[in-house]
Design a protein around this motif. Structure first.
Motif, PDB file in Angstrom:
ATOM      1  N   LYS A 102      26.680  49.921  46.370  1.00  7.23           N
ATOM      2  CA  LYS A 102      27.483  49.136  45.433  1.00  7.23           C
ATOM      3  C   LYS A 102      28.950  49.512  45.570  1.00  7.23           C
ATOM      4  N   ILE A 103      29.787  48.487  45.561  1.00 13.57           N
ATOM      5  CA  ILE A 103      31.229  48.689  45.460  1.00 13.57           C
ATOM      6  C   ILE A 103      31.593  48.648  43.978  1.00 13.57           C
ATOM      7  N   GLY A 104      32.330  49.641  43.522  1.00 15.32           N
ATOM      8  CA  GLY A 104      32.676  49.707  42.111  1.00 15.32           C
ATOM      9  C   GLY A 104      33.719  48.684  41.706  1.00 15.32           C
ATOM     10  N   GLN A 105      33.532  48.123  40.508  1.00 14.43           N
ATOM     11  CA  GLN A 105      34.515  47.199  39.946  1.00 14.43           C
ATOM     12  C   GLN A 105      34.496  47.344  38.428  1.00 14.43           C
ATOM     13  N   TYR A 106      35.442  48.099  37.931  1.00 16.46           N
ATOM     14  CA  TYR A 106      35.571  48.280  36.491  1.00 16.46           C
ATOM     15  C   TYR A 106      36.981  47.837  36.098  1.00 16.46           C
ATOM     16  N   GLY A 107      37.075  46.674  35.469  1.00 16.12           N
ATOM     17  CA  GLY A 107      38.390  46.141  35.123  1.00 16.12           C
ATOM     18  C   GLY A 107      39.087  45.530  36.336  1.00 16.12           C
ATOM     19  N   ASP A 108      40.353  45.267  36.186  1.00 20.42           N
ATOM     20  CA  ASP A 108      41.126  44.653  37.262  1.00 20.42           C
ATOM     21  C   ASP A 108      41.370  45.659  38.381  1.00 20.42           C
ATOM     22  N   ASP A 109      41.153  45.213  39.596  1.00 22.27           N
ATOM     23  CA  ASP A 109      41.380  46.050  40.767  1.00 22.27           C
ATOM     24  C   ASP A 109      41.915  45.152  41.876  1.00 22.27           C
ATOM     25  N   PRO A 110      43.171  45.316  42.288  1.00 23.73           N
ATOM     26  CA  PRO A 110      43.763  44.403  43.271  1.00 23.73           C
ATOM     27  C   PRO A 110      43.029  44.397  44.604  1.00 23.73           C
ATOM     28  N   VAL A 111      42.403  45.514  44.980  1.00 25.42           N
ATOM     29  CA  VAL A 111      41.679  45.561  46.250  1.00 25.42           C
ATOM     30  C   VAL A 111      40.336  44.854  46.130  1.00 25.42           C
ATOM     31  N   VAL A 112      39.563  45.210  45.115  1.00 26.29           N
ATOM     32  CA  VAL A 112      38.227  44.642  44.955  1.00 26.29           C
ATOM     33  C   VAL A 112      38.301  43.175  44.557  1.00 26.29           C
ATOM     34  N   ASP A 113      39.287  42.827  43.741  1.00 24.02           N
ATOM     35  CA  ASP A 113      39.391  41.445  43.269  1.00 24.02           C
ATOM     36  C   ASP A 113      39.618  40.448  44.407  1.00 24.02           C
ATOM     37  N   LYS A 114      40.219  40.901  45.491  1.00 24.87           N
ATOM     38  CA  LYS A 114      40.523  39.984  46.604  1.00 24.87           C
ATOM     39  C   LYS A 114      39.385  39.887  47.617  1.00 24.87           C
ATOM     40  N   LEU A 115      38.338  40.686  47.450  1.00 24.78           N
ATOM     41  CA  LEU A 115      37.225  40.642  48.392  1.00 24.78           C
ATOM     42  C   LEU A 115      36.472  39.322  48.275  1.00 24.78           C
ATOM     43  N   PRO A 116      36.036  38.757  49.389  1.00 26.49           N
ATOM     44  CA  PRO A 116      35.248  37.515  49.335  1.00 26.49           C
ATOM     45  C   PRO A 116      33.844  37.796  48.823  1.00 26.49           C
TER      46      PRO A 116
END
Length: 372
Positions: A102-116
């Motif tokens: 799993k890739i972590g995503q807690y709240g806004d994250d400019p790196v994770v948010d741009k992932l397809p």
């Protein structure tokens, strides 16, 4: 040995504090009833030694009463980009280890948010490319090849990373050997060819077999009788006094502002389940429940004072490890006609800001409920 309510409460509070520090306790912290309730059969003990939880540094392991084990590893605490892997293995000779990422995503994250929605991660060990992992919605099932490579390197001192373009997610190996050794030990694999840490030539016949999941029969509750809906109102003062004698719940003490709200559900012709708020914390609360006789002096027996929800014939506890809500403990109980039986106990893993609600399901106690 059964834990008293005071001992259990201290352990439960310590459990929540440990969750926040990402160092969780062993199965001795799991919920059990008070001596009086247990001796009268109103609350069964929780895990009886078959399930356990262990953590060390950046890794943890939970094994349940069917002897399935799940080990989870995380990024180092100070990493901005979070990743976690889960290695699961069913008990028995020759069973494979299954892996998830799993890739972590807690709240806004400019790196994770741009992932397809779908993308490839390159798995690297000590800077060298090992395999490519297809990720969908920040989650991936690992191939046998990837799991094998990961297991080989986790028991050494290595640098493990998952790379996408210019972005890199590091996985810690600190604590992995201890967690995987616990898995081998619990499943009886040490010294066998299938052991993950201390393999050998001992026959696989010595490996402990899987255990069938226990079945809990939950009968239908009896219908309400006339006057049940006003039971707590009619007996309010005397009932509350009796409850206070059997509990240290702050929310029913005479120092609590206002009048405590009591709810009652019929369990049998002569027994009611009475519930009330017990305590309020910064981000958790609990409900206390007593089995009482339908007539004075009621003889209340405290069954549970750590539930977060009580309904007809069932109780559940959902407690945050910390206010951020990225790690939880979960427990369930159900009425089997004689006692409230512990039917589920798990956590969602370490408090590592992987995602709201926690990254994984790590049970230590499982049952199948047969509602009749």
């Amino acid at each position: 040995m059964f834990l008293s309510f005071s001992s259990r409460n201290r352990l439960r509070r310590a459990f929540v504090q440990v969750l926040a520090a990402s160092v969780m306790a062993t199965s001795t912290l799991l919920f059990a009833g008070n001596d009086t309730a247990e001796s009268r059969g109103y609350l069964t003990p929780s895990v009886t030694g078959e399930g356990f939880h262990f953590s060390h540094r950046d890794w943890e392991i939970a094994c349940d009463n069917t002897r399935t084990c799940r080990a989870a590893g995380y990024s180092p605490q100070d990493e901005d980009l979070k990743v976690s892997v889960l290695l699961s293995r069913v008990a028995g000779p020759g069973t494979p280890v299954l892996g998830e990422l799993k890739i972590g995503q807690y709240g806004d994250d400019p790196v994770v948010d741009k992932l397809p929605p779908e993308f490839d991660l390159a798995m690297q060990i000590n800077g060298g490319h090992v395999a490519t992992i297809r990720v969908r919605d920040l989650h991936a099932q690992m191939s046998a090849e990837v799991v094998s490579a990961l297991l080989t390197t986790l028991v050494r001192s290595s640098r493990i990373a998952f790379v996408h373009g210019a972005d890199r997610w590091d996985l810690s190996d600190r604590g992995a050997t201890a967690a995987l050794l616990k898995m081998d030990e619990f499943q009886g694999r040490i010294g066998t060819p299938g052991a993950l840490v201390r393999s050998g030539k001992q026959s696989e016949s010595s490996v402990r077999p899987a255990v069938a999941i226990p079945v809990v029969h939950a009968p239908r509750l009896p219908p309400p009788q006339p006057g049940d809906d006003t039971f707590t109102i009619r007996h309010g003062t005397a009932l509350l006094a009796a409850l206070r004698e059997s509990s240290d719940c702050s929310a029913i003490s005479d120092k609590w502002p206002g009048t405590p709200h009591l709810e009652a559900t019929r369990l049998s012709n002569t027994q009611m389940l009475v519930s009330s708020l017990c305590w309020l914390g910064a981000y958790n609360s609990s409900t206390a429940s007593w089995i009482v006789q339908t007539t004075p002096p009621f003889r209340p027996q405290l069954v549970n004072d750590q539930a977060s929800d009580v309904s007809a014939g069932s109780m559940s506890a959902r407690q945050k490890g910390r206010g951020l809500g990225d790690c939880w403990s979960l427990d369930d109980w159900i009425w089997n006609g004689e006692a409230f039986v512990h039917t589920h106990s798990s956590t969602t893993g370490m408090c590592r800001l992987m995602e709201p609600g926690g990254a994984w399901n790590l049970p230590v106690w499982l049952t199948r409920v047969d509602e009749q």
